[in-house]
Design an enzyme around this catalytic site. Structure first.
Site, short mmCIF file in Angstrom:
data_model
loop_
_atom_site.label_atom_id
_atom_site.label_comp_id
_atom_site.label_asym_id
_atom_site.label_seq_id
_atom_site.Cartn_x
_atom_site.Cartn_y
_atom_site.Cartn_z
CB ILE A 58 31.38 40.76 51.70
CG1 ILE A 58 30.48 40.93 52.93
CG2 ILE A 58 32.71 41.49 51.91
CD1 ILE A 58 30.13 42.36 53.25
CE1 TYR A 59 35.24 37.41 44.66
CE2 TYR A 59 33.08 37.29 43.59
CZ TYR A 59 34.45 37.19 43.52
OH TYR A 59 35.06 36.89 42.32
N GLY A 60 30.84 40.42 46.11
CA GLY A 60 30.31 41.14 44.96
C GLY A 60 30.52 42.64 45.07
CB THR A 78 35.45 43.46 46.76
OG1 THR A 78 35.27 42.13 46.24
CG2 THR A 78 35.28 43.42 48.28
CE LYS A 79 36.76 39.84 42.39
NZ LYS A 79 38.14 39.91 41.86
#
Length: 265
Positions: free
Chosen positions: A151-153, A155-156
């Protein structure tokens, strides 16, 4: 002397950047979600000649982002560099196991919050009419996969595309858009995750120790690169492919000093 605004700068790499810019004689407005965190950070940054101000700002609220810009304009008259650093990283779960509230927090803060910052800063800089906007990227922004960072990746990765799109739309306006890859930095968030999941941290510690760096080291380098940057769309990296390869090879010959020990890990 440059006038700089940094979101999410009461701790971590944002705080390190604020200190690096101030040490170089520049003026900085810091921000964080709460008034108390901003006041605490200001106390840690202030010196007799410090030119630092601060204001609380939830970047997911466009009105608060606009208020941050207005505050900085009143304090410094012009804003030369706006850094969208505020973000949330949750890297302990797979995509299916990530709690919904954590997904919402990462998407709203990392993506929507940065978009809010860019829109406000670009609109304001058109009235100046120049300036630099930098977005802090992170793991996954180049499409690479890391366990627990689905999920974090994502967004980036989206921010990488968004930054390129904004750079093209603002090309020729006098407003430069850049991207920052700080690499693997030991921040408060990293320390907290290590303490929450000691078994996972222990298993990755030897490998990570070759690649991680301290906030002050990375921040000083990135701050100077942002000041020197004069090309829109540029991606500024601390941990390059060449540096990774060199560290891995040197790690075979000589063990690197433990980078986590000084943080009580």
């Amino acid at each position: 002397m440059a006038n700089i605004v940094i979101t999410g700068s009461t701790k971590g790499i944002g705080f390190g950047l604020a200190r690096a810019f101030l040490d170089s004689g520049h003026k900085v407005v810091i921000s964080g979600r709460s008034e108390s965190s901003v006041c605490e950070a200001l106390d840690r940054l202030r010196t007799p000649f410090c030119k630092c101000r601060g204001q609380a700002c939830d970047i997911t609220d466009p009105a608060q982002v606009q208020a941050l810009w207005d505050f900085a304009k009143i304090e410094f008259e012009t804003i030369d560099i706006w850094i969208n650093n505020a973000g949330i990283a949750r890297t302990s779960w797979s995509i299916l196991e990530t709690p919904q509230q954590e997904i919402d927090a990462m998407v709203h803060t990392n993506l929507q919050g940065t978009i809010n910052g860019c829109r406000v800063a670009a609109t304001g800089m058109q009235q100046q009419p120049s300036g630099k906007i930098f977005n802090i990227l992170g793991g996954g922004s180049d499409g690479e996969y890391y366990p627990g960072m689905g999920i974090y990746g994502s967004t980036k990765r989206a921010l990488d595309y968004f930054s390129d799109a904004l750079a093209k739309e603002l090309d020729g306006t006098g407003i430069l858009v850049g991207k920052i890859r700080p690499g693997m930095v030991i921040t408060e968030a990293v320390i907290d995750e290590a303490k929450k999941n000691p078994e996972k941290f222990a298993s990755t510690r030897p490998f990570m120790n070759n690649l991680v760096d301290q906030v002050d080291t990375v921040a000083k380098y990135l701050a100077q690169k942002m000041l020197d940057c004069n090309k829109t769309g540029q991606k500024i990296r601390w941990l390059t492919g060449g540096k990774i390869a060199a560290r891995m090879l040197s790690g075979v010959v000589r063990k690197r000093e433990d980078q986590f020990a000084r943080h009580g890990l």
